[in-house]
Write a protein that holds these residues in place. Sequence first.
Motif, PDB file in Angstrom:
ATOM      1  N   ILE A   1       0.861  -1.176   0.000  1.00  0.00           N
ATOM      2  CA  ILE A   1       0.000   0.000   0.000  1.00  0.00           C
ATOM      3  C   ILE A   1       0.899   1.228   0.000  1.00  0.00           C
ATOM      4  N   ALA A   2       0.545   2.187  -0.823  1.00  0.00           N
ATOM      5  CA  ALA A   2       1.270   3.457  -0.863  1.00  0.00           C
ATOM      6  C   ALA A   2       0.260   4.580  -0.664  1.00  0.00           C
ATOM      7  N   LEU A   3       0.635   5.546   0.167  1.00  0.00           N
ATOM      8  CA  LEU A   3      -0.182   6.731   0.415  1.00  0.00           C
ATOM      9  C   LEU A   3       0.714   7.934   0.181  1.00  0.00           C
ATOM     10  N   ASN A   4       0.375   8.738  -0.820  1.00  0.00           N
ATOM     11  CA  ASN A   4       1.234   9.855  -1.213  1.00  0.00           C
ATOM     12  C   ASN A   4       0.432  11.153  -1.275  1.00  0.00           C
ATOM     13  N   ALA A   5       1.104  12.240  -0.929  1.00  0.00           N
ATOM     14  CA  ALA A   5       0.470  13.557  -0.961  1.00  0.00           C
ATOM     15  C   ALA A   5       1.402  14.540  -1.669  1.00  0.00           C
ATOM     16  N   ASP A   6       0.820  15.421  -2.462  1.00  0.00           N
ATOM     17  CA  ASP A   6       1.608  16.414  -3.201  1.00  0.00           C
ATOM     18  C   ASP A   6       0.917  17.778  -3.075  1.00  0.00           C
ATOM     19  N   PHE A   7       1.530  18.673  -2.282  1.00  0.00           N
ATOM     20  CA  PHE A   7       0.986  20.009  -2.021  1.00  0.00           C
ATOM     21  C   PHE A   7       1.859  21.055  -2.699  1.00  0.00           C
ATOM     22  N   ASP A   8       1.818  21.139  -4.008  1.00  0.00           N
ATOM     23  CA  ASP A   8       2.635  22.075  -4.760  1.00  0.00           C
ATOM     24  C   ASP A   8       4.119  21.856  -4.472  1.00  0.00           C
ATOM     25  N   ASN A   9       4.737  22.656  -3.600  1.00  0.00           N
ATOM     26  CA  ASN A   9       6.165  22.500  -3.332  1.00  0.00           C
ATOM     27  C   ASN A   9       6.476  21.327  -2.412  1.00  0.00           C
ATOM     28  N   TRP A  10       5.643  21.070  -1.421  1.00  0.00           N
ATOM     29  CA  TRP A  10       5.851  19.963  -0.487  1.00  0.00           C
ATOM     30  C   TRP A  10       5.228  18.683  -1.026  1.00  0.00           C
ATOM     31  N   PHE A  11       5.869  17.540  -0.787  1.00  0.00           N
ATOM     32  CA  PHE A  11       5.272  16.250  -1.108  1.00  0.00           C
ATOM     33  C   PHE A  11       5.749  15.195  -0.110  1.00  0.00           C
ATOM     34  N   VAL A  12       4.905  14.191   0.091  1.00  0.00           N
ATOM     35  CA  VAL A  12       5.186  13.079   1.000  1.00  0.00           C
ATOM     36  C   VAL A  12       4.946  11.784   0.235  1.00  0.00           C
ATOM     37  N   LEU A  13       5.903  10.871   0.309  1.00  0.00           N
ATOM     38  CA  LEU A  13       5.787   9.563  -0.330  1.00  0.00           C
ATOM     39  C   LEU A  13       5.906   8.485   0.744  1.00  0.00           C
ATOM     40  N   SER A  14       5.020   7.498   0.727  1.00  0.00           N
ATOM     41  CA  SER A  14       5.112   6.419   1.708  1.00  0.00           C
ATOM     42  C   SER A  14       4.697   5.111   1.055  1.00  0.00           C
ATOM     43  N   GLU A  15       5.282   4.025   1.555  1.00  0.00           N
ATOM     44  CA  GLU A  15       4.910   2.710   1.059  1.00  0.00           C
ATOM     45  C   GLU A  15       5.171   1.668   2.139  1.00  0.00           C
ATOM     46  N   PHE A  16       4.231   0.763   2.279  1.00  0.00           N
ATOM     47  CA  PHE A  16       4.400  -0.383   3.166  1.00  0.00           C
ATOM     48  C   PHE A  16       4.181  -1.636   2.338  1.00  0.00           C
ATOM     49  N   THR A  17       5.090  -2.592   2.462  1.00  0.00           N
ATOM     50  CA  THR A  17       4.937  -3.865   1.766  1.00  0.00           C
ATOM     51  C   THR A  17       5.159  -5.008   2.743  1.00  0.00           C
ATOM     52  N   ALA A  18       4.616  -6.151   2.397  1.00  0.00           N
ATOM     53  CA  ALA A  18       4.841  -7.366   3.174  1.00  0.00           C
ATOM     54  C   ALA A  18       4.995  -8.516   2.187  1.00  0.00           C
ATOM     55  N   ASP A  19       6.109  -9.210   2.279  1.00  0.00           N
ATOM     56  CA  ASP A  19       6.361 -10.389   1.456  1.00  0.00           C
ATOM     57  C   ASP A  19       6.365 -11.608   2.359  1.00  0.00           C
ATOM     58  N   ASP A  20       5.680 -12.641   1.948  1.00  0.00           N
ATOM     59  CA  ASP A  20       5.660 -13.913   2.669  1.00  0.00           C
ATOM     60  C   ASP A  20       6.146 -14.993   1.704  1.00  0.00           C
ATOM     61  N   ARG A  21       7.214 -15.692   2.094  1.00  0.00           N
ATOM     62  CA  ARG A  21       7.734 -16.782   1.276  1.00  0.00           C
ATOM     63  C   ARG A  21       7.653 -18.074   2.082  1.00  0.00           C
ATOM     64  N   SER A  22       6.891 -19.039   1.582  1.00  0.00           N
ATOM     65  CA  SER A  22       6.767 -20.349   2.215  1.00  0.00           C
ATOM     66  C   SER A  22       7.560 -21.344   1.374  1.00  0.00           C
ATOM     67  N   TYR A  23       8.596 -21.919   1.970  1.00  0.00           N
ATOM     68  CA  TYR A  23       9.508 -22.803   1.235  1.00  0.00           C
ATOM     69  C   TYR A  23       9.053 -24.253   1.291  1.00  0.00           C
ATOM     70  N   SER A  24       9.447 -24.998   0.273  1.00  0.00           N
ATOM     71  CA  SER A  24       9.053 -26.406   0.172  1.00  0.00           C
ATOM     72  C   SER A  24       9.683 -27.260   1.266  1.00  0.00           C
ATOM     73  N   THR A  25      10.713 -26.756   1.933  1.00  0.00           N
ATOM     74  CA  THR A  25      11.358 -27.508   3.017  1.00  0.00           C
ATOM     75  C   THR A  25      10.797 -27.098   4.380  1.00  0.00           C
ATOM     76  N   ASN A  26       9.543 -26.628   4.407  1.00  0.00           N
ATOM     77  CA  ASN A  26       8.783 -26.351   5.624  1.00  0.00           C
ATOM     78  C   ASN A  26       9.335 -25.228   6.493  1.00  0.00           C
ATOM     79  N   TYR A  27       9.784 -24.179   5.877  1.00  0.00           N
ATOM     80  CA  TYR A  27      10.078 -22.974   6.641  1.00  0.00           C
ATOM     81  C   TYR A  27       9.558 -21.782   5.871  1.00  0.00           C
ATOM     82  N   TYR A  28       9.453 -20.658   6.553  1.00  0.00           N
ATOM     83  CA  TYR A  28       8.936 -19.456   5.907  1.00  0.00           C
ATOM     84  C   TYR A  28       9.838 -18.273   6.235  1.00  0.00           C
ATOM     85  N   VAL A  29       9.706 -17.243   5.408  1.00  0.00           N
ATOM     86  CA  VAL A  29      10.350 -15.957   5.653  1.00  0.00           C
ATOM     87  C   VAL A  29       9.286 -14.892   5.439  1.00  0.00           C
ATOM     88  N   ASN A  30       9.061 -14.077   6.458  1.00  0.00           N
ATOM     89  CA  ASN A  30       8.181 -12.915   6.348  1.00  0.00           C
ATOM     90  C   ASN A  30       9.068 -11.683   6.288  1.00  0.00           C
TER      91      ASN A  30
END
Length: 170
Positions: A83-112
Amino acid sequence: NSFNGIRTTSSIFTGSETVNNDPYYLSSSPDNVNVHWRNLIGADTEWTKDWFTARLVYLRANVSTNDTTLGTSASARLRSYGIALNADFDNWFVLSEFTADDRSYSTNYYVNAPALSVGAGYRIGAWTPFLNYGWYYEETNSSTQYANPARYKRTSLTVRYDYNSTTAFK
């Protein structure tokens, strides 16, 4: 589409991709790692009204890696949300992003792996200073199969100079 002054764009994507000597892995290891994404499917949507933009993205894929230096390989099911939430007020701007990756491996472990990036900038003519904070944190249920989870917090300052309408220096 556009309704009630809100512009929307959405897309659905699918496919596969192979990357030899993947730059992501080279950033943390001297090993050559080949990565193959199969059954990749995802969607994204973006809404914009005046100074505000919101974007959502989701993808999933079957991912296999082959470390040609060590002769090892791994297969995982990947799910990624953002999800990204961004604001642009002429000269000022704010950029944000949050991500989540989940990897489930075939050898029965995961990485979040959640990640966050938030920054603010100010346009002064052709110059734009931008201050950013980034955070990335991998966690796993198997420190023997995934021995070195990546974790970092970084603050950065970037200065951009717009030389002309098609060229900028940072």
